[in-house]
Scaffold this active site. Sequence first.
Site, PDB file in Angstrom:
ATOM      1  N   LYS A  24     -97.176  42.576 -25.224  1.00 10.04           N
ATOM      2  CA  LYS A  24     -96.689  42.679 -23.778  1.00 10.04           C
ATOM      3  C   LYS A  24     -95.926  44.196 -23.638  1.00 10.04           C
ATOM      4  O   LYS A  24     -95.526  44.974 -24.681  1.00 10.04           O
ATOM      5  CB  LYS A  24     -95.442  41.871 -23.771  1.00 10.04           C
ATOM      6  CG  LYS A  24     -94.923  41.269 -22.497  1.00 10.04           C
ATOM      7  CD  LYS A  24     -96.172  40.194 -21.851  1.00 10.04           C
ATOM      8  CE  LYS A  24     -95.543  39.739 -20.343  1.00 10.04           C
ATOM      9  NZ  LYS A  24     -96.375  38.681 -19.991  1.00 10.04           N
ATOM     10  N   ASP A  30     -97.946  41.075 -14.699  1.00  8.51           N
ATOM     11  CA  ASP A  30     -96.823  40.347 -14.941  1.00  8.51           C
ATOM     12  C   ASP A  30     -95.928  40.478 -13.694  1.00  8.51           C
ATOM     13  O   ASP A  30     -96.519  40.866 -12.590  1.00  8.51           O
ATOM     14  CB  ASP A  30     -96.263  40.523 -16.187  1.00  8.51           C
ATOM     15  CG  ASP A  30     -95.238  39.531 -16.741  1.00  8.51           C
ATOM     16  OD1 ASP A  30     -95.650  38.454 -16.839  1.00  8.51           O
ATOM     17  OD2 ASP A  30     -94.251  39.587 -16.655  1.00  8.51           O
ATOM     18  N   GLY A  87     -89.178  30.953  -7.653  1.00  7.33           N
ATOM     19  CA  GLY A  87     -89.940  32.004  -7.777  1.00  7.33           C
ATOM     20  C   GLY A  87     -91.072  32.003  -6.721  1.00  7.33           C
ATOM     21  O   GLY A  87     -91.935  31.083  -6.892  1.00  7.33           O
ATOM     22  N   GLY A 133     -93.796  34.241  -6.247  1.00 11.28           N
ATOM     23  CA  GLY A 133     -94.911  35.400  -6.356  1.00 11.28           C
ATOM     24  C   GLY A 133     -96.410  34.979  -6.818  1.00 11.28           C
ATOM     25  O   GLY A 133     -96.604  33.875  -6.195  1.00 11.28           O
ATOM     26  N   ASN A 134     -97.072  35.551  -7.662  1.00 14.64           N
ATOM     27  CA  ASN A 134     -98.320  35.174  -7.953  1.00 14.64           C
ATOM     28  C   ASN A 134     -98.231  33.801  -8.587  1.00 14.64           C
ATOM     29  O   ASN A 134     -99.168  32.868  -8.182  1.00 14.64           O
ATOM     30  CB  ASN A 134     -98.916  36.265  -9.192  1.00 14.64           C
ATOM     31  CG  ASN A 134    -100.268  35.651  -9.774  1.00 14.64           C
ATOM     32  OD1 ASN A 134    -100.253  34.740 -10.591  1.00 14.64           O
ATOM     33  ND2 ASN A 134    -101.326  36.258  -9.199  1.00 14.64           N
ATOM     34  N   ALA A 135     -97.299  33.591  -9.506  1.00 12.25           N
ATOM     35  CA  ALA A 135     -97.410  31.975 -10.268  1.00 12.25           C
ATOM     36  C   ALA A 135     -96.881  31.094  -9.184  1.00 12.25           C
ATOM     37  O   ALA A 135     -97.461  30.170  -9.012  1.00 12.25           O
ATOM     38  CB  ALA A 135     -96.483  32.045 -11.589  1.00 12.25           C
ATOM     39  N   GLY A 136     -95.605  31.032  -8.381  1.00  8.01           N
ATOM     40  CA  GLY A 136     -94.960  30.428  -7.821  1.00  8.01           C
ATOM     41  C   GLY A 136     -95.545  30.154  -6.395  1.00  8.01           C
ATOM     42  O   GLY A 136     -95.955  28.790  -5.959  1.00  8.01           O
TER      43      GLY A 136
END
Length: 411
Positions: free
Chosen positions: A103, A143, A215, A217-220
């Site tokens: 990471k 990320d 959240g 963004g990409n995930a949420g």
Amino acid sequence: MSNPFSNMLELVSSTAKTLKIDDEVVNILSQPERSVEVQVPFMLDNGQQAIATGYRVQYSSARGPYKGGLRYHPQVDLDEVKALAGWMSWKCAVVDIPYGGGKGGIEIDPKKLSELELESLSRSFARQLVPFIGPHNDIPAPDVNTNAQTMAWIMDEYSRATGQHNPGVITGKPIQLGGSLGRDTATAQGGIFVLSRYLAKQKKDLKGLTIAIQGFGNAGMNAAQILSNLGAKIIAVSDSRGGIVDRNGLNIGHVIKTKNKTGSVQEPKAEKITSEELLELEVDILIPAALENQITADNAKNIKAPIILELANGPTDPAADKILESNNQIVIPDILANAGGVTVSYFEWTQNITGFYWTLQEVQTKLKLKMEQAFDDVAGAAKIHNSSLRQGAYIIGLSRVIEAMKLRGNY
Ligand code: NAD
């Protein structure tokens, strides 16, 4: 706030006890193979130079090249990156893809930078990372606060430095530069495949279930869109500026449009709430999809959702985990729930290396198979050891890493 690296080590240690792993092995698994801290000088629009601090942690290479995202955030520090790199190592093993874990990140607030400043920062970071990364060595990805454009700049900088077109050095790229179809939605989609598998085993249907997502963004955001398309009722979402709730269900298409236009989540009919309040709403499923340490000993007893799907990394600390477990709340843990992102990153890398590109349908079919198999493996281990799904995931992840270490003879 608890230290994410200590939280990760606590789980390694409790899994080691369950599996009776030798201390020598635990010691190896309790620290990264390599941590790099770099100076990242970059140009500001006013012509002056600024300097940020960047990190790349290469945690385990037992099962393959290091793999893991790059985060730009003011809270990034070495311990956070070490935790995230460890989680990547166990996660890649849980979904059984041929990678180790790594990471990276830069301690910076990217919201204060212009597009040109971000490009200068990303290219400078890439130049500092050139000696450490590569398609068969260490493969970064997006990320928090990094995206396909960031990956494109880094791929370009690496390719220039090595004198070769090298798309496989990084994943999450734009489609035009060798990105994979389905990578943008993969983290959310993978989590939803796992959630659906869990619900099917419980003979429950996703349709009509109420959901809150922290959240956006990409995930949420992608999770909200996919779940809403599947007939679930998203009643609350939030981002770093706060959240909104509407018990009748939010119009997710509209919320996404407004977020893209204004930068925040808004809906005229919805009530405003804080991101912390969102966590405590009465819903069927809670999805933390922002940062670490959101559910702690302080608020765990107020969490009402019977199912928590961790799309974020490390959102629940070990003290909170114990409280949720004692209240029979099911946590589908990060290293399983959000592994769809790295799984499609692996598909992207495979496509880059072979030069042969897949359809979206092929990506989705292969992702579904991987996620369902991973869920079954984790649930099976949890059943055998009479443990939580988190412990089951650590059992699968750590056992596979240790098996590779033993076969290679490197401990
Ligand atoms: P992102 O930058 O696209 O989105 C992050 C979102 O979280 C933003 O909407 C931001 O406003 C919000 N946020 C930040 N602080 C918040 C707070 N205190 N309360 C509510 N919202 C807050 O990042 P992402 O890629 O969606 O990553 C989110 C999480 O998912 C991280 O933990 C990341 O490690 C994890 N994850 C991402 C991927 C991926 O492929 N992008 C894969 C696996 C795991």
